[in-house]
Design an enzyme around this catalytic site. Structure first.
Site, PDB file in Angstrom:
ATOM      1  N   GLU A  17     -25.259 -34.733   3.943  1.00  0.00           N
ATOM      2  CA  GLU A  17     -26.145 -35.580   3.335  1.00  0.00           C
ATOM      3  C   GLU A  17     -26.973 -35.948   4.526  1.00  0.00           C
ATOM      4  OE1 GLU A  17     -24.827 -39.580   2.900  1.00  0.00           O
ATOM      5  OE2 GLU A  17     -25.655 -39.646   0.970  1.00  0.00           O
ATOM      6  N   GLU A  34     -18.354 -46.963  -3.008  1.00  0.00           N
ATOM      7  CA  GLU A  34     -19.593 -46.312  -3.579  1.00  0.00           C
ATOM      8  C   GLU A  34     -19.940 -45.571  -2.238  1.00  0.00           C
ATOM      9  OE1 GLU A  34     -21.015 -46.358  -6.479  1.00  0.00           O
ATOM     10  OE2 GLU A  34     -20.009 -47.880  -7.699  1.00  0.00           O
ATOM     11  N   CYS A  75     -28.453 -42.661  -1.882  1.00  0.00           N
ATOM     12  CA  CYS A  75     -27.005 -41.944  -2.210  1.00  0.00           C
ATOM     13  C   CYS A  75     -27.135 -40.779  -3.285  1.00  0.00           C
ATOM     14  CB  CYS A  75     -26.003 -42.983  -2.435  1.00  0.00           C
ATOM     15  SG  CYS A  75     -26.551 -44.119  -3.889  1.00  0.00           S
ATOM     16  N   LYS A 108     -21.662 -58.907   3.353  1.00  0.00           N
ATOM     17  CA  LYS A 108     -21.987 -58.574   4.460  1.00  0.00           C
ATOM     18  C   LYS A 108     -23.213 -57.488   4.537  1.00  0.00           C
ATOM     19  CE  LYS A 108     -21.717 -55.861   8.367  1.00  0.00           C
ATOM     20  NZ  LYS A 108     -23.114 -54.918   8.262  1.00  0.00           N
TER      21      LYS A 108
HETATM   22  P1  NAP Z   1     -22.503 -47.035   6.623  1.00  0.00           P
HETATM   23  O1  NAP Z   1     -22.786 -47.126   8.150  1.00  0.00           O
HETATM   24  O2  NAP Z   1     -21.318 -46.682   6.098  1.00  0.00           O
HETATM   25  O3  NAP Z   1     -22.663 -48.797   6.527  1.00  0.00           O
HETATM   26  C1  NAP Z   1     -22.580 -49.476   5.215  1.00  0.00           C
HETATM   27  C2  NAP Z   1     -22.201 -50.726   5.573  1.00  0.00           C
HETATM   28  O4  NAP Z   1     -20.967 -51.001   6.110  1.00  0.00           O
HETATM   29  C3  NAP Z   1     -23.095 -51.625   6.458  1.00  0.00           C
HETATM   30  O5  NAP Z   1     -23.252 -52.926   5.988  1.00  0.00           O
HETATM   31  C4  NAP Z   1     -22.411 -51.378   7.824  1.00  0.00           C
HETATM   32  O6  NAP Z   1     -22.863 -52.518   8.739  1.00  0.00           O
HETATM   33  C5  NAP Z   1     -20.785 -51.324   7.465  1.00  0.00           C
HETATM   34  N1  NAP Z   1     -20.107 -51.063   8.120  1.00  0.00           N
HETATM   35  C6  NAP Z   1     -20.140 -50.033   9.202  1.00  0.00           C
HETATM   36  N2  NAP Z   1     -18.874 -49.670   9.753  1.00  0.00           N
HETATM   37  C7  NAP Z   1     -18.081 -50.563   9.275  1.00  0.00           C
HETATM   38  C8  NAP Z   1     -16.561 -50.645   9.259  1.00  0.00           C
HETATM   39  N3  NAP Z   1     -15.661 -50.090  10.062  1.00  0.00           N
HETATM   40  N4  NAP Z   1     -15.924 -51.427   8.451  1.00  0.00           N
HETATM   41  C9  NAP Z   1     -16.524 -52.213   7.544  1.00  0.00           C
HETATM   42  N5  NAP Z   1     -17.908 -52.117   7.371  1.00  0.00           N
HETATM   43  C10 NAP Z   1     -18.685 -51.299   8.197  1.00  0.00           C
HETATM   44  O7  NAP Z   1     -23.667 -46.417   6.049  1.00  0.00           O
HETATM   45  P2  NAP Z   1     -25.054 -46.546   6.197  1.00  0.00           P
HETATM   46  O8  NAP Z   1     -25.618 -45.447   7.018  1.00  0.00           O
HETATM   47  O9  NAP Z   1     -25.667 -47.812   6.365  1.00  0.00           O
HETATM   48  O10 NAP Z   1     -25.678 -46.263   4.468  1.00  0.00           O
HETATM   49  C11 NAP Z   1     -25.863 -45.105   4.100  1.00  0.00           C
HETATM   50  C12 NAP Z   1     -24.649 -44.642   3.335  1.00  0.00           C
HETATM   51  O11 NAP Z   1     -24.673 -45.236   2.139  1.00  0.00           O
HETATM   52  C13 NAP Z   1     -25.061 -43.154   2.572  1.00  0.00           C
HETATM   53  O12 NAP Z   1     -24.072 -42.412   2.914  1.00  0.00           O
HETATM   54  C14 NAP Z   1     -25.381 -43.379   1.232  1.00  0.00           C
HETATM   55  O13 NAP Z   1     -25.304 -42.254   0.607  1.00  0.00           O
HETATM   56  C15 NAP Z   1     -24.301 -44.397   0.880  1.00  0.00           C
HETATM   57  N6  NAP Z   1     -24.810 -45.318  -0.340  1.00  0.00           N
HETATM   58  C16 NAP Z   1     -23.992 -45.034  -1.358  1.00  0.00           C
HETATM   59  C17 NAP Z   1     -24.410 -45.754  -2.562  1.00  0.00           C
HETATM   60  C18 NAP Z   1     -23.524 -45.476  -3.761  1.00  0.00           C
HETATM   61  O14 NAP Z   1     -23.710 -46.174  -4.633  1.00  0.00           O
HETATM   62  N7  NAP Z   1     -22.618 -44.533  -3.741  1.00  0.00           N
HETATM   63  C19 NAP Z   1     -25.569 -46.482  -2.431  1.00  0.00           C
HETATM   64  C20 NAP Z   1     -26.408 -46.567  -1.292  1.00  0.00           C
HETATM   65  C21 NAP Z   1     -25.737 -45.944  -0.272  1.00  0.00           C
HETATM   66  P3  NAP Z   1     -23.998 -52.276   9.776  1.00  0.00           P
HETATM   67  O15 NAP Z   1     -25.189 -51.257   8.908  1.00  0.00           O
HETATM   68  O16 NAP Z   1     -24.487 -53.360  10.237  1.00  0.00           O
HETATM   69  O17 NAP Z   1     -23.332 -51.269  10.802  1.00  0.00           O
END
Ligand code: NAP
Ligand code: MG
Length: 479
Positions: A390, A259, A293, A185
């Site tokens: 963050e 992650e 991240c 996804k």
């Molecule tokens: P996010 O809002 O948590 O979204 C991540 C993914 O999860 C997207 O595909 C999102 O879909 C989906 N999602 C949203 N709500 C969900 C739910 N309730 N249940 C299941 N899936 C759901 O994060 P983001 O803002 O896109 O990404 C930024 C974050 O990712 C930052 O905090 C960053 O630090 C972290 N990150 C961590 C790593 C690591 O390796 N630790 C690497 C990269 C990024 P939609 O986008 O379609 O809503």
């Protein structure tokens, strides 16, 4: 600072094969969503619509999981590991062959500079498929003596928008190598390279259903997480959503890796090679507009070199080129979405309100699209929101320290623990600091180095489980 010459525009040609409309990739075929709904994906650099993408409802997710289960039972778990490897190599080679197209797609859909998608995202994604293809027929060498490598079954994989193709590769490659099938996804704002990967997988002739791609939003992700027939969830994204997923899986048999976010300390000692350290700091925070991240977003500078570092960093900031990410000279591209730009703007305002001093590159922002200038804050206190939360944008918070132990205490004073960096001329100091930092990855006299053979993952609220390397295999094997 005025430069002695200006760069002429150098846009990459943008004629990738973007379809007007994308279906869902389920059971080896492109299918219309049962929801009947589609959504637009836009280019954040221009706000133009790139394509219409299918919205997967829970019924669509169910179809994808069923296809993955059938493929698991019928083909993938039974296949000779050496044959699985051949398919994964085929994917790796196709990514390499189509690297230019994938780089353009990644930049158009997500806003990152083309030089980064071309030189980092796409080659590193291919490297992960090459690396894990090599493991597929050697899994017993990764196991403890007497243990047979057993796949888990169907893996639901959810990835964010900051490294869309690379995060998909991090997840899909080890899952396939270990004999699992996948429902992927992608994030709502960046589905195009995951869909291109689906095309590649289709052309590589993988058995139908081994990899399925369901586009949609958070509700689509939630439907995948709660599906009864998924054996494992691998999630990369925000700590907030990660915690919600962990809560919803508590008490189930499903395996989980998370992650999540970070607020990495980047420590510069007075004895550090200053030129290199400045470049490391710049790379640490401004790479991919800070949508990283593991970004080095909290700079801890030894007090005696603070003023010198700030002067040099201010000068360096003025040489960064902000603009359309499709231009090969662009250093700072577009912010991924309006929502993310609003989040960055709000946090930066909180920094100003709480008394920190803002320094920004002076540049004209393009008329359209989402942009934020490369920025840093001095006079930051540990209690400020910009030192704790963050920001996920091109904004660095600078703090000072006097002794190595004070640096460590400040560095570890965070709920996160994904990465950290240290700059010092002294090897022993490097080792001491690295040993005492509570972070999954510590870079010494460098930053943002990635290799498929090297595990990556968090401590504390940055998540658990590892991706990459031998460790990455264990997350997809029963043990
Ligand atoms: P996010 O809002 O948590 O979204 C991540 C993914 O999860 C997207 O595909 C999102 O879909 C989906 N999602 C949203 N709500 C969900 C739910 N309730 N249940 C299941 N899936 C759901 O994060 P983001 O803002 O896109 O990404 C930024 C974050 O990712 C930052 O905090 C960053 O630090 C972290 N990150 C961590 C790593 C690591 O390796 N630790 C690497 C990269 C990024 P939609 O986008 O379609 O809503
Ligand atoms: Mg987009």
């Amino acid at each position: 600072m005025s430069s002695i010459f200006e760069y002429a525009p150098a846009p990459e040609t943008t004629k990738p094969a973007i379809r007007e409309q994308y279906g869902l990739f389920i059971n080896g075929a492109w299918v219309a969503p049962q929801s009947g709904k589609y959504f637009d994906t836009v280019n954040p650099a221009t706000e133009e619509t790139l394509a219409r993408v299918a919205y997967a409802s829970p019924e669509d997710v169910d179809r994808a999981v069923r296809a993955a289960r059938k493929a698991y039972d019928k083909y993938w778990r039974k296949m000779r590991p050496a044959d699985r490897a051949k398919y994964i190599y085929r994917i790796a080679r196709a990514i390499t062959e189509r690297s230019r197209e994938l780089a353009v797609l990644e930049t158009l859909d997500g806003g990152k500079p083309i030089k980064e998608s071309r030189d980092f995202d796409v080659p590193t994604a291919a490297a992960h498929f090459f690396y894990y293809a090599g493991w597929a027929d050697k899994l017993e060498w990764a196991m403890r003596a007497g243990r047979e490598p057993e796949p888990l079954g169907v893996a639901g994989q959810i990835v964010p928008w900051n490294f869309p193709l690379l995060m998909a590769a991090w997840k899909v490659a080890p899952a396939l190598a270990c004999g699992n099938t996948v429902v992927l996804k992608p994030a709502e704002t960046t589905p195009l390279t995951a869909l291109a990967l689906a095309q590649i997988i289709q052309e590589a002739d993988l058995p139908p259903g081994v990899v399925n791609v369901v586009t949609g939003d958070g509700a689509t992700g939630a439907a995948l997480v709660s599906h009864d027939d998924v054996d494992k969830i691998a999630f990369t994204g925000s700590t907030e959503v990660g915690k919600a997923i962990q809560r919803s899986l508590a008490g189930t048999r499903k395996r989980l890796t998370l992650e999540l976010g970070g607020k990495a300390a980047h420590i510069v000692f007075a004895d550090a090679p200053m030129e290199q350290a400045i470049e490391g700091v710049v790379n640490g925070i401004y790479f991919n507009q800070g949508h990283v991240c593991c970004a080095g977003s909290r700079l801890l500078v030894q007090e005696s070199v603070h003023d010198e570092l700030v002067v040099r960093l201010t000068e360096r900031l003025q040489t960064l080129r902000l603009g359309n990410p499709i231009d090969k000279n662009t250093d700072i591209g577009a912010i991924n979405s309006r929502a993310q730009l609003d989040k960055i703007t709000e946090l930066v305002q909180s920094g100003i309100d709480q008394g920190a001093v803002l320094v920004q590159q002076s540049c004209t922002l393009p008329d359209r699209g989402y942009y934020f200038p490369a920025s840093f804050f001095t006079n930051v206190q540990m209690s400020h929101r910009i030192a704790r939360e963050e920001i996920f944008g091109p904004v660095l918070s600078i703090l000072t320290f006097r002794t190595p132990d004070e640096a460590l205490e400040k560095a570890n004073n965070t709920p996160y623990g994904l990465s950290a960096g240290v700059w010092t001329d002294k090897g022993s100091k490097n080792m001491y600091i690295a040993q005492h930092l509570r972070a999954g990855v510590v870079w010494c006299n460098t930053f943002n180095q990635f290799d498929p053979s090297s595990p990556f993952g968090g401590y504390k609220e940055s998540g658990f489980g590892r991706e990459g390397g031998v460790h990455g295999l264990y997350e997809y094997l029963a043990h």
